[in-house]
Design an enzyme around this catalytic site. Structure first.
Site, PDB file in Angstrom:
ATOM      1  N   GLY A   1       0.835  -1.188   0.000  1.00 54.57           N
ATOM      2  CA  GLY A   1       0.000   0.000   0.000  1.00 54.57           C
ATOM      3  C   GLY A   1       0.875   1.245   0.000  1.00 54.57           C
ATOM      4  O   GLY A   1       2.009   1.223  -0.482  1.00 54.57           O
ATOM      5  N   ARG A   2       0.366   2.329   0.564  1.00 52.46           N
ATOM      6  CA  ARG A   2       1.134   3.576   0.576  1.00 52.46           C
ATOM      7  C   ARG A   2       2.446   3.426   1.340  1.00 52.46           C
ATOM      8  O   ARG A   2       3.504   3.842   0.877  1.00 52.46           O
ATOM      9  CB  ARG A   2       0.295   4.708   1.180  1.00 52.46           C
ATOM     10  CG  ARG A   2      -0.852   5.176   0.298  1.00 52.46           C
ATOM     11  CD  ARG A   2      -1.537   6.382   0.917  1.00 52.46           C
ATOM     12  NE  ARG A   2      -2.619   6.869   0.075  1.00 52.46           N
ATOM     13  CZ  ARG A   2      -3.877   6.432   0.137  1.00 52.46           C
ATOM     14  NH1 ARG A   2      -4.198   5.505   1.029  1.00 52.46           N
ATOM     15  NH2 ARG A   2      -4.802   6.919  -0.666  1.00 52.46           N
TER      16      ARG A   2
ATOM     17  N   ARG B   1      -2.534  -8.151  -1.923  1.00 54.37           N
ATOM     18  CA  ARG B   1      -3.798  -8.717  -2.409  1.00 54.37           C
ATOM     19  C   ARG B   1      -4.007  -8.417  -3.878  1.00 54.37           C
ATOM     20  O   ARG B   1      -4.508  -9.239  -4.637  1.00 54.37           O
ATOM     21  CB  ARG B   1      -4.978  -8.156  -1.599  1.00 54.37           C
ATOM     22  CG  ARG B   1      -5.107  -8.722  -0.200  1.00 54.37           C
ATOM     23  CD  ARG B   1      -6.414  -8.342   0.437  1.00 54.37           C
ATOM     24  NE  ARG B   1      -6.609  -6.889   0.495  1.00 54.37           N
ATOM     25  CZ  ARG B   1      -7.717  -6.305   0.931  1.00 54.37           C
ATOM     26  NH1 ARG B   1      -8.737  -7.031   1.326  1.00 54.37           N
ATOM     27  NH2 ARG B   1      -7.806  -4.987   0.972  1.00 54.37           N
TER      28      ARG B   1
ATOM     29  N   ARG C   1       1.347  -3.925  12.617  1.00 52.57           N
ATOM     30  CA  ARG C   1       0.649  -4.300  13.844  1.00 52.57           C
ATOM     31  C   ARG C   1       1.233  -5.609  14.352  1.00 52.57           C
ATOM     32  O   ARG C   1       1.565  -6.508  13.585  1.00 52.57           O
ATOM     33  CB  ARG C   1      -0.858  -4.457  13.602  1.00 52.57           C
ATOM     34  CG  ARG C   1      -1.604  -3.136  13.409  1.00 52.57           C
ATOM     35  CD  ARG C   1      -1.701  -2.345  14.714  1.00 52.57           C
ATOM     36  NE  ARG C   1      -2.524  -1.168  14.583  1.00 52.57           N
ATOM     37  CZ  ARG C   1      -2.093   0.029  14.243  1.00 52.57           C
ATOM     38  NH1 ARG C   1      -0.793   0.203  13.985  1.00 52.57           N
ATOM     39  NH2 ARG C   1      -2.913   1.054  14.153  1.00 52.57           N
TER      40      ARG C   1
ATOM     41  N   GLU D   1       0.636  -5.589  23.009  1.00 44.00           N
ATOM     42  CA  GLU D   1       1.044  -4.226  23.346  1.00 44.00           C
ATOM     43  C   GLU D   1       0.053  -3.591  24.322  1.00 44.00           C
ATOM     44  O   GLU D   1      -1.154  -3.756  24.167  1.00 44.00           O
ATOM     45  CB  GLU D   1       1.080  -3.428  22.040  1.00 44.00           C
ATOM     46  CG  GLU D   1       1.893  -2.172  22.066  1.00 44.00           C
ATOM     47  CD  GLU D   1       2.038  -1.587  20.669  1.00 44.00           C
ATOM     48  OE1 GLU D   1       1.761  -0.384  20.527  1.00 44.00           O
ATOM     49  OE2 GLU D   1       2.405  -2.307  19.732  1.00 44.00           O
TER      50      GLU D   1
ATOM     51  N   HIS E   1       6.737   1.341  19.733  1.00 49.59           N
ATOM     52  CA  HIS E   1       5.676   1.823  18.840  1.00 49.59           C
ATOM     53  C   HIS E   1       5.847   3.321  18.551  1.00 49.59           C
ATOM     54  O   HIS E   1       4.975   4.137  18.830  1.00 49.59           O
ATOM     55  CB  HIS E   1       4.290   1.566  19.438  1.00 49.59           C
ATOM     56  CG  HIS E   1       3.206   1.577  18.401  1.00 49.59           C
ATOM     57  ND1 HIS E   1       2.055   0.826  18.522  1.00 49.59           N
ATOM     58  CD2 HIS E   1       3.086   2.239  17.218  1.00 49.59           C
ATOM     59  CE1 HIS E   1       1.273   1.019  17.468  1.00 49.59           C
ATOM     60  NE2 HIS E   1       1.887   1.882  16.671  1.00 49.59           N
TER      61      HIS E   1
END
Length: 334
Positions: A162-163, A184, A246, A275, A296
């Site tokens: 993605g981006r 995908r 994540r 987390e 994070h």
């Protein structure tokens, strides 16, 4: 002269001063000055009185919380890119609009991803720690001292183009890495040509062939433990894995076992499966120089946080001016 009642906005965490000041000017904003995470009871109380809830990724806005909301709650304006902490479907059923802050953190997260890609093979954290340890008497440079692995000329496999994945690929290419990716949907030909990227329909096939794996896909039910024990076992023993997406996308226990058994050379992690708890076995691996752990902070820049706050404000103002917010999150979208 009658004054229009200000929109009541409940903000769950401390935001940059510039954002909070603007919110106080525009709204009846309830701030979290001490930045102590709100308890479940405080959130339940808030949704019964506020017009807008501004949560972050650390707040669980599930169906139970949404169902407990009073009729005045019209908008959940999340201070986040992802919305996996919000039950968007439950909000839609209750007639509550959900918004997020997309397209702000791309470059910041990509920067941090590249930092980890460099830090793990070149043993940067380990080297820094040696100099700061008063018990270490560094004797100076040696031809065989702190040898790491070169990244120039190696293959990187990006999981999720993605981006952020694309931004990582651009940086990686500049550092001499050959770009491979699994997604995908295949990237458009222009992007593939620019990056000289190789597309793998099979994640398994890609994992077995690359030297560095970068996890950049969103967290959805479909991506939970996408990097399972079986898939991690496909990686080369000299390969590294970096995760700034994540924690739940990687089976953390399986990763620890693979590194411990020498089936994977190391890892760079900015996110964790449970987390804010960090597995003590990961900390032990970090102390041994096998992994680099960050708290994070992939998106943690002043500029990024202010832009996020500005998007939250725009979403709130647009909604209460009677228009559709620009960053509305629709239900049923992974």
């Amino acid at each position: 002269m009658t004054h229009r009642k200000k929109t009541t906005v409940y903000i769950t965490r401390k935001l940059p001063d510039a954002v909070e000041t603007r919110m106080r000017e525009l709204f009846d904003a309830h701030l979290n000055i001490d930045d102590v995470p709100r308890t479940r009871e405080q959130l339940l109380e808030a949704v019964q009185s506020c017009d807008v809830l501004v949560p972050t990724v650390t707040d669980v806005v599930d169906a139970e919380l949404i169902e407990a909301a009073g009729p005045q709650l019209k908008l959940i304006a999340s201070f986040s890119n992802g919305t996996d902490h919000i039950d968007v479907d439950a909000a839609a059923r209750k007639g509550i609009t959900v918004t997020n802050t997309p397209n702000v953190l791309t470059e910041d997260t990509a920067d941090m991803t590249l930092a980890l890609i460099l830090a793990v093979p070149r043993r940067l954290a380990e080297g820094s720690r040696i100099l700061m340890d008063p018990q270490t008497d560094w004797a100076g440079w040696s031809p065989t001292w702190m040898l790491g692995r070169r990244i120039w000329g190696k293959r990187i496999g990006i999981v999720g183009m993605g981006r952020i994945g694309t931004a990582v690929a651009r940086r990686a290419k500049a550092f001499g890495l050959s770009i491979h990716y699994h997604n995908r949907k295949r990237a458009n030909p222009q992007t593939e040509n620019e990056l000289e990227a190789t597309y793998w329909d099979s994640l398994d096939q890609m994992l077995a062939r690359v030297d560095i794996v970068s996890v950049n896909c969103p967290s959805t039910p479909a991506t939970y433990h996408l990097l399972s024990a079986r898939r991690l076992a496909l990686m080369q023993p000299t390969s590294y894995i970096v995760n700034t997406a994540r924690g739940g996308i990687i089976d953390e226990s399986a990763l620890i076992q693979c590194i411990r058994e020498g089936k994977i050379a190391g890892a760079g992690l900015d996110v964790y499966e449970r987390e804010p708890a960090v597995n003590p076995k990961l900390i032990k691996l970090a102390q041994e120089g096998k992994v680099v752990l960050l708290p994070h902070m992939g998106s943690a820049t002043i500029e990024g946080r202010i832009e996020m706050g500005e998007k939250v404000i725009i979403n709130i103002r647009t909604y209460f001016d009677g228009h559709r917010p620009p960053n509305r999150v629709l239900p049923g979208r992974d």
